[in-house]
Design an enzyme around this catalytic site. Structure first.
Site, PDB file in Angstrom:
ATOM      1  NE  ARG A 296      -4.189  -1.923   1.726  1.00 21.38           N
ATOM      2  CZ  ARG A 296      -5.192  -2.297   2.506  1.00 21.38           C
ATOM      3  NH1 ARG A 296      -5.215  -1.931   3.771  1.00 21.38           N
ATOM      4  NH2 ARG A 296      -6.173  -3.024   2.016  1.00 21.38           N
ATOM      5  CE1 TYR A 440      -1.650  -0.715  -7.808  1.00 24.91           C
ATOM      6  CE2 TYR A 440      -1.637  -2.463  -9.426  1.00 24.91           C
ATOM      7  CZ  TYR A 440      -1.060  -1.346  -8.883  1.00 24.91           C
ATOM      8  OH  TYR A 440       0.091  -0.872  -9.406  1.00 24.91           O
ATOM      9  CD  GLU A 441      -1.529  -4.475  -3.583  1.00 22.57           C
ATOM     10  OE1 GLU A 441      -1.984  -5.152  -2.644  1.00 22.57           O
ATOM     11  OE2 GLU A 441      -0.911  -4.964  -4.531  1.00 22.57           O
ATOM     12  N   GLY A 442      -6.550  -2.714  -2.264  1.00 21.65           N
ATOM     13  CA  GLY A 442      -7.631  -2.083  -1.498  1.00 21.65           C
ATOM     14  C   GLY A 442      -7.989  -0.753  -2.129  1.00 21.65           C
TER      15      GLY A 442
END
Lengths: 596, 596
Positions: A296, A440-442
């Site tokens: 993140r 992406y990655e949340g």
């Protein structure tokens, strides 16, 4: 003009703002004198500018090609660049010396990563995810697993991936279906389908180590029944060589995407593939979050890195393109028109970008330093504080700088005018590539919820209170420096608004969590602005000190101008975020589903 | 879910807000009873949903193909759809009956155009630009030119284009080089290169009428030496048929673009092509602006139209995709998870979009009605006021709704999560297609400069003072209606901020034009917000009236909720724009070129 790595700006931050030489007592830092760091970054810049940047455009145009034999061909030049990267040791910069890494501070590695991502985001994701896999095995693997895999992952000789998403299961990992069946020899048979796996298959490395979330047969439903497995493409031999193909894992196809065409986004099919459990059964999610948190921060950096490259292209275009005359009289009287940089609205876009980029670079490197303190500082109180900061700031950095990164890339296209919409100029690729970083990655919405729902409340709100106390102490220390008054006032004002928003969340978010959800994105942006105000105050103090010491480099005076621009032209957004979030969730949630 | 045209919402605006039946005394309106209009729009909706929308995706994937014989093949299905469109008479909706048009009000045509653009932006640009060429010839052509060209352009039997841009000359038309050499027979030989010519070549119509800006040999330099020419692809025969090829005009290639792949963006090469002057020599720019102003309103509509389609896709996805649980307890307890529409931050994005879309639709149709009044009202005072409004609002509508349209398309991608970044879902195409709308027909920065530099000052500021007076009168009329208080208060507040900004511009922009330039984009956004506040007050009053009259259709109650969302969650941005713009140009212009 080709991309030019901002080593000058990074060195100012490392030296004058973060004062990394004061940490020489920590492992890693001892070998990282400012001279060494500057040498490393200068070499890194050369590699990024001369090797990675030149293959960015053809990577976009060619993309990756999947073949029915389940192999993937990366774009022309990627293979050679990857080999050169491994050879030069760039992936190993921040990894542990005991596993073949160079053991430099994380903050230095982060500075290199910015350049690498600016030069070629799609390419840089291959070593980026590999380092994520490295970190997860380092955090949770057995000694044997560490000895076997880490030296290969540290150098990039082998690639690594994260396998979370399935067609029915993205944000909500509790819905995960991939299953793991134990074998008598202690290994597992992994079966299921994973999608959107970056670097799931390629021709760059001799092996690929997949870290796969799966549910062991009979494990509890939901997130408490998820385990993490190592599933290598080729089964390693005992001495760390490449053994036979792990037949049950293959790439079943590639996604057709809006951007990052040079990175292979794979559909991965697992059919009784051989895998090894990492860490304890049913505790896979926690380990995956080791990768995820690192990732993140890296994604926030990607947002900024693409924005930096796009900004540079826009600035070069604005100095080159002749169109119209300055409102204050011709600036290029002999030419047919003035460069469009003379137009205030073009300037506005470039200054908006510059102010976010330079403040954001300081913010991200500051966070990188927290990562070093967290891992290496001898004082547990310092480690705890650094850990609190990392937890609190990771969602802010990820979401704020990808949102702003997208805005900057869009402004860069706008500066280009019609040329920006054509694929002959780089603006379109930057805009298309950066867009995934918001997802992406949340997704950024998930980051905002993580911030208000988890990070604020953790340890009784200790992290945010630490932040407020640090800002208060900083303000008190500098409040009587008349030259810096606008910076200190700006920071005070932003912090007061953030504190008011935090109080509002405490009073209204607990009784009704939807108030917190409805406020989350505005709160995160208010947080990002306050963090930037803090960073700009630090930057201004450092620049002011240089100027007062007689340094005539115009760099410092420009830094103060850009900082004041931030205060006057960007920080006023804080009030709008506060006003919006305090309206609560009632109107957000009022309509029935049929109304949409 | 496929695109569904918002006829219900359009009819509410036409009937209850704009009350178009009160204009039955005007030509065009007499034949446009509400029933007729609803029938026309319902049929139009069917055509857009069933013919244009289904070929939008393959238009993006295939794009247009140029051949070395200088022809261009449009994507599969475009030719048949174009023929069906001409056959059904859609291009002729708003054109003059004496030239084969149906003579319906402009505002009705605009409503149809929204649907057409939502369904297939790339396709709809072909008839859109054709109508622009129609308008320019109508405004400036000789009777013979009108009789020859207008019937063909009105129906779409022939296509039309605008040829302004050259490689060295975009915004700054004074740099234009294409030259026109007079022939003995009164025609001209046109030579030069034009770029970014939408619909410059295609296989849809039997002829293409290029309107070309060029400089007659010996004409003055700069913008005072530019004339407008008709340069048809095929030379018309005296009876309006298609004669021999105009050999000197051809398409030399296509641009490779980020979006609108289904529209042929051409490099046009003119080499002694035969052309006819329209209007007077050296007065071409004024005529081109007839096209341009119409086109700018159309581009604002495109921004909104793409956003509507993207919003619909996002809303459908949010109702369908199951992920996570509602913060207030499961809403789909039997299912594995709740639809993501339950999450406040997903709602926030959809409500943000909905509030801009519904208010923006009213704003654009209101402007369309001003176009009707301007052209057809018997009272010169009404015509003057409508003309003032069109001048003032065109840059606002163009820039504000394309900026917001891009934001909404980006939010629609965000609602889709990872799926949105793949080309299997429509979000990417909407985002890529809409992006050009911020650039062409004058970048949004150029619109902002037009607003502060030209439109505000015209006729001693008459237009903006009319606007303020109308808003004041509106507020006075409704101020004692307690139910509507938030709407009236919101409008009053926004108008006060806009007035303050206008005063600031008067005091600071005249003495230093760079203050106006530096303020322009924030001022335009503040204007857009104030216009929306006005429209939302009008929408609320109309909805409230229906509710009080006992109409139980939930549409009206939802309208009030969405309007209050606008007031609480979007309008607070006004303050930030005001604060920013009042900081002036000093920091915007402070840095030397080397600092960028």
């Amino acid at each position: 003009m080709a991309y030019q790595a901002p080593v000058r700006d990074q060195m100012f931050i490392l030296r004058d703002v973060l004062e990394i030489e004061t940490y020489a007592n920590l492992p890693g830092f001892a070998d990282a004198s400012l001279d060494t760091v500057e040498q490393v970054l200068t070499e890194g810049a050369k590699f990024c500018e001369e090797v990675l940047a030149p293959i960015n455009r053809n990577g976009d145009l060619e993309g990756c090609v999947w073949s029915p034999d389940n192999t993937v061909r990366t774009p022309k030049g990627f293979k050679e660049a990857y080999a050169a990267m491994v050879e030069a040791g760039w992936p190993a910069l921040g990894s542990e010396p005991e596993y073949g890494g160079q053991g430099l501070p994380r903050v230095v590695n982060l500075a290199y990563s910015e350049m690498s991502s600016s030069a070629n985001m799609a390419f840089s994701m291959y070593p980026g995810l590999t380092h994520g896999a490295y970190s997860a095995i380092l955090a949770g693997g057995s000694d044997a697993q560490k000895d076997l895999y880490l030296p290969k992952l540290a150098t990039g000789q082998w690639g690594g991936t994260m396998n979370l998403t399935e067609p029915q299961c993205g944000t909500d990992l509790g819905l995960l279906r991939t299953k793991a069946v134990p074998e008598a020899d202690g290994t597992y048979r992994i079966s299921g389908q994973k999608i959107w796996i970056s670097g799931g298959e390629h021709d760059l490395a001799e092996n690929i180590v997949h870290l796969v979330l799966a549910r062991i047969e009979g494990a509890p439903a939901g997130v408490r029944g998820i385990s993490l497995f190592i599933v290598p493409k080729y089964l390693p031999t005992a001495d760390g060589g490449v053994g036979p193909r792990n037949e049950g894992v293959k790439c079943a196809g590639l996604e057709h995407k809006m951007g990052i065409h040079g990175n292979a986004t794979c559909v991965m099919a697992y059919d009784e593939a051989k895998g090894w459990l990492i860490g304890e059964a049913n505790a896979g999610l926690k380990l995956m979050f080791v990768m995820m948190n690192e990732a993140r921060l890296g994604v926030g950096l990607q947002g900024l890195a693409q924005a930096e490259a796009a900004y540079q292209a826009a600035a070069a275009f604005a100095k080159d393109r002749l169109q119209g005359r300055s409102l204050s009289g011709p600036k290029n009287a002999e030419g047919p028109a003035d460069p469009i940089l003379v137009h205030p609205d073009v300037r506005r876009m470039l200054m908006d970008s510059k102010a976010i980029l330079e403040g954001g670079r300081a913010f991200l490197l500051w966070a990188g330093l927290q990562g070093d303190l967290l891992h290496a500082h001898p004082d547990p109180a310092v480690r705890e504080k650094a850990s609190d900061y990392m937890g609190l700031m990771t969602p802010v950095l990820k979401a704020y700088f990808t949102d702003k990164g997208f805005k900057i890339c869009s402004d860069a296209m706008q500066v280009h005018g019609g040329s920006g919409f054509t694929e002959h100029f780089p603006a379109s690729q930057y805009l298309r590539d950066v867009r995934i970083s918001l997802i992406y990655e949340g997704t950024n919405g998930v980051q905002a919820l993580d911030l208000v729902g988890r990070k604020l409340a953790a340890n009784g709100g200790r992290a945010v209170m630490t932040f407020f106390a640090d800002v208060d102490a900083f303000v008190a220390e500098h409040e009587d420096e008349a030259d810096l008054a606008p910076f200190i006032e700006g920071l005070k004002g932003a912090k007061a608004q953030l504190q008011e928003a935090t109080m509002w969340l405490m009073q209204n978010g607990l009784q009704n969590p939807e108030n917190a959800g409805a406020a989350s994105t505005d709160y995160l942006h208010l947080f990002g602005l306050t963090g930037l105000a803090w960073m700009w105050a630090k930057l201004a103090i450092a620049a002011d000190k240089r100027i007062k010491a007689g340094d005539a480099d115009p760099y410092y005076a420009r830094k103060l101008v850009t900082g004041r621009y931030f205060l006057e032209r960007i920080l006023p957004e804080a009030g709008a975020h506060l006003a919006k979030l305090k309206t609560g969730s009632a109107l957000v949630m009022a309509l029935d589903a049929d109304a949409f």
